[in-house]
Design a protein around this motif. Structure first.
Motif, PDB file in Angstrom:
ATOM      1  N   GLY A  53       0.825  -1.216   0.000  1.00 26.84           N
ATOM      2  CA  GLY A  53       0.000   0.000   0.000  1.00 26.84           C
ATOM      3  C   GLY A  53       0.853   1.257   0.000  1.00 26.84           C
ATOM      4  O   GLY A  53       0.618   2.193  -0.769  1.00 26.84           O
ATOM      5  N   ALA A  54       1.881   1.271   0.848  1.00 30.64           N
ATOM      6  CA  ALA A  54       2.724   2.464   0.967  1.00 30.64           C
ATOM      7  C   ALA A  54       3.449   2.758  -0.349  1.00 30.64           C
ATOM      8  O   ALA A  54       3.500   3.907  -0.799  1.00 30.64           O
ATOM      9  CB  ALA A  54       3.720   2.291   2.111  1.00 30.64           C
TER      10      ALA A  54
ATOM     11  N   ARG B  54      -5.852  -0.995   8.788  1.00 33.21           N
ATOM     12  CA  ARG B  54      -4.579  -0.772   8.088  1.00 33.21           C
ATOM     13  C   ARG B  54      -3.857   0.463   8.615  1.00 33.21           C
ATOM     14  O   ARG B  54      -2.627   0.480   8.728  1.00 33.21           O
ATOM     15  CB  ARG B  54      -4.824  -0.609   6.584  1.00 33.21           C
TER      16      ARG B  54
ATOM     17  N   TYR C 137      -5.531   0.229  -2.129  1.00 33.15           N
ATOM     18  CA  TYR C 137      -5.459  -1.226  -1.954  1.00 33.15           C
ATOM     19  C   TYR C 137      -6.672  -1.724  -1.159  1.00 33.15           C
ATOM     20  O   TYR C 137      -7.346  -2.697  -1.555  1.00 33.15           O
ATOM     21  CB  TYR C 137      -4.142  -1.543  -1.235  1.00 33.15           C
TER      22      TYR C 137
ATOM     23  N   THR D 141       2.520   1.910  -3.344  1.00 34.10           N
ATOM     24  CA  THR D 141       1.500   2.364  -4.295  1.00 34.10           C
ATOM     25  C   THR D 141       1.262   3.867  -4.162  1.00 34.10           C
ATOM     26  O   THR D 141       1.275   4.605  -5.145  1.00 34.10           O
ATOM     27  CB  THR D 141       0.176   1.616  -4.028  1.00 34.10           C
ATOM     28  N   GLY D 142       1.039   4.306  -2.937  1.00 37.59           N
ATOM     29  CA  GLY D 142       0.715   5.716  -2.719  1.00 37.59           C
ATOM     30  C   GLY D 142       1.909   6.629  -2.893  1.00 37.59           C
ATOM     31  O   GLY D 142       1.780   7.756  -3.384  1.00 37.59           O
TER      32      GLY D 142
ATOM     33  N   PHE E 125       5.892  10.917   3.906  1.00 37.53           N
ATOM     34  CA  PHE E 125       5.679   9.476   3.854  1.00 37.53           C
ATOM     35  C   PHE E 125       4.256   9.096   4.256  1.00 37.53           C
ATOM     36  O   PHE E 125       3.615   8.262   3.599  1.00 37.53           O
ATOM     37  CB  PHE E 125       6.684   8.732   4.742  1.00 37.53           C
TER      38      PHE E 125
ATOM     39  N   VAL F 202       1.487  10.790   4.101  1.00 34.89           N
ATOM     40  CA  VAL F 202       0.506  11.148   3.054  1.00 34.89           C
ATOM     41  C   VAL F 202       0.525  10.100   1.936  1.00 34.89           C
ATOM     42  O   VAL F 202      -0.524   9.604   1.514  1.00 34.89           O
ATOM     43  CB  VAL F 202       0.789  12.553   2.470  1.00 34.89           C
ATOM     44  N   GLY F 203       1.713   9.745   1.473  1.00 33.31           N
ATOM     45  CA  GLY F 203       1.816   8.730   0.422  1.00 33.31           C
ATOM     46  C   GLY F 203       1.277   7.382   0.876  1.00 33.31           C
ATOM     47  O   GLY F 203       0.514   6.723   0.162  1.00 33.31           O
ATOM     48  N   ALA F 204       1.652   6.970   2.093  1.00 35.07           N
ATOM     49  CA  ALA F 204       1.227   5.662   2.595  1.00 35.07           C
ATOM     50  C   ALA F 204      -0.294   5.592   2.736  1.00 35.07           C
ATOM     51  O   ALA F 204      -0.914   4.600   2.340  1.00 35.07           O
ATOM     52  CB  ALA F 204       1.913   5.371   3.929  1.00 35.07           C
TER      53      ALA F 204
ATOM     54  N   THR G 220      -2.504   7.302   1.102  1.00 36.11           N
ATOM     55  CA  THR G 220      -3.061   7.297  -0.255  1.00 36.11           C
ATOM     56  C   THR G 220      -3.108   5.879  -0.813  1.00 36.11           C
ATOM     57  O   THR G 220      -4.137   5.423  -1.311  1.00 36.11           O
ATOM     58  CB  THR G 220      -2.183   8.172  -1.178  1.00 36.11           C
ATOM     59  N   GLY G 221      -1.984   5.180  -0.722  1.00 39.03           N
ATOM     60  CA  GLY G 221      -1.904   3.847  -1.299  1.00 39.03           C
ATOM     61  C   GLY G 221      -2.683   2.810  -0.508  1.00 39.03           C
ATOM     62  O   GLY G 221      -3.274   1.894  -1.082  1.00 39.03           O
ATOM     63  N   MET G 222      -2.699   2.962   0.827  1.00 35.89           N
ATOM     64  CA  MET G 222      -3.466   2.016   1.643  1.00 35.89           C
ATOM     65  C   MET G 222      -4.934   2.055   1.265  1.00 35.89           C
ATOM     66  O   MET G 222      -5.603   1.030   1.248  1.00 35.89           O
ATOM     67  CB  MET G 222      -3.340   2.369   3.128  1.00 35.89           C
TER      68      MET G 222
END
Lengths: 209, 209
Positions: free
Chosen positions: A155-156, B176, B163, A158-159, B152, B154-156, B158-160
């Motif tokens: 997930g991390a 998560r 997914y 990906t974002g 980090f 913010v990115g994490a 976003t991706g979590m």
């Protein structure tokens, strides 16, 4: 041994994947036409439909080709292997259009009515396998679940690439991945190994690039 | 004091945002028509163009409305505040269509030709402000950069959510986020506070929900 015919079919398939990756990257999935893709590949619509069935089949093939493209040519195992895979991935995202298209389609698929978690689950399984080795080798903190770490890292990553793409066209993605491991390792790695794991982007050899 | 007219304008704007969020969620940005959005809102095309200028203007308004909607009604500061914001965000993602549409449009914008990092940068600035408080209060490990942690997280997040959306329609997003903090806090928080920060989803009171 693959026959000449099978080799030619594999080359055709790869040509279509590459052309599709470029066209999706230029105009987005919705506006990409199959005609434009086969023109770019110098092939026929028949070849595209034979290999992929439809535009959506092509998108699915690109999404699911991701993990297979990442095989770091580095002697490492367990946690270090996991770090190496993410660093090589971050580097390849800048130079491999097929990987880039696969990740982008997987992230943006909701906007074109797809809902396919396969590529995420494959990444998770790959990471889990290296975390299981790490656990067996005593590299993980007792409290840590390999499954949850794998899920989190997928997930991390990906974002991070979504954010990095918007701000720097992914030029800072390797630095972001390196930052992630520096923040994450104290909570994941056993004290005996936490300072041995290398997270600097420079460890990926030029031959990888 | 807002006039009756200003209040009505704000209500109209909000109605259009909500209708657009629902339509984008149902059919994706590309296939969402402004006609369908104003029909859903029970308003006119004129109202939509007056408030947002275009479909893209509407998408930008939704993307950039995100951080303003998250204000945890909890007495917390510094690192705990940061954790609370991400937990409330994860919870709201399941029940607030305007927030959900904003996040989804921000993530998928590449597929409709937009390239606007504003909402990511606003989240980063918000998180940074709480990390600066954490630093001043001695809550962070010496080696940790508030800027890099903010970037980090913010990115994490976003991706979590990407997914989690694909696998569970975001039903496991709070879990998560809680996992993320359990993995991340040992590398971020000073030893004196690392065990005081609460990361369990249950700390978000029912009144938030």
């Amino acid at each position: 041994m693959p026959t000449v015919k099978a080799e030619r079919a594999a080359r055709t398939r790869q040509k279509i994947l590459l052309a599709a990756a470029e066209v999706f990257d230029e105009v987005g999935y919705e506006r990409a036409s199959v005609t434009r893709i086969v023109e770019r590949a110098g092939l026929t619509l028949g070849a595209l439909y034979f290999h992929f069935g439809s535009k959506q089949g092509l998108a699915e093939a690109l999404m699911n080709a991701q993990p297979a493209t990442i095989e770091p040519h580095l002697e490492s195992s367990g946690l270090q292997r996991l770090v190496d895979i993410t660093l090589v991935w971050a580097d390849r995202m800048q130079r491999d259009p097929i990987l880039r298209a696969g990740v982008r389609l997987a992230v943006e698929q909701g906007s074109h009515g797809m809902n396919d978690a396969t590529s995420f689950e494959e990444w998770r399984a790959l990471m889990r396998s290296h975390l299981d080795v790490a656990r067996a080798d005593g590299e993980l903190r007792e409290s840590v679940s390999p499954e949850r770490v794998a899920r989190f890292v997928v997930g991390a990553c990906t974002g991070m690439q979504t954010y990095s793409h918007l701000t720097t066209k992914r030029a800072d993605l390797m630095e972001r991945v390196s930052d992630m491991w520096q923040l994450l390792l104290p909570g994941v790695a056993a004290e005996a190994v936490v300072h041995d794991i290398q997270t600097n982007p420079e460890r990926i050899p030029v031959a990888e690039l």
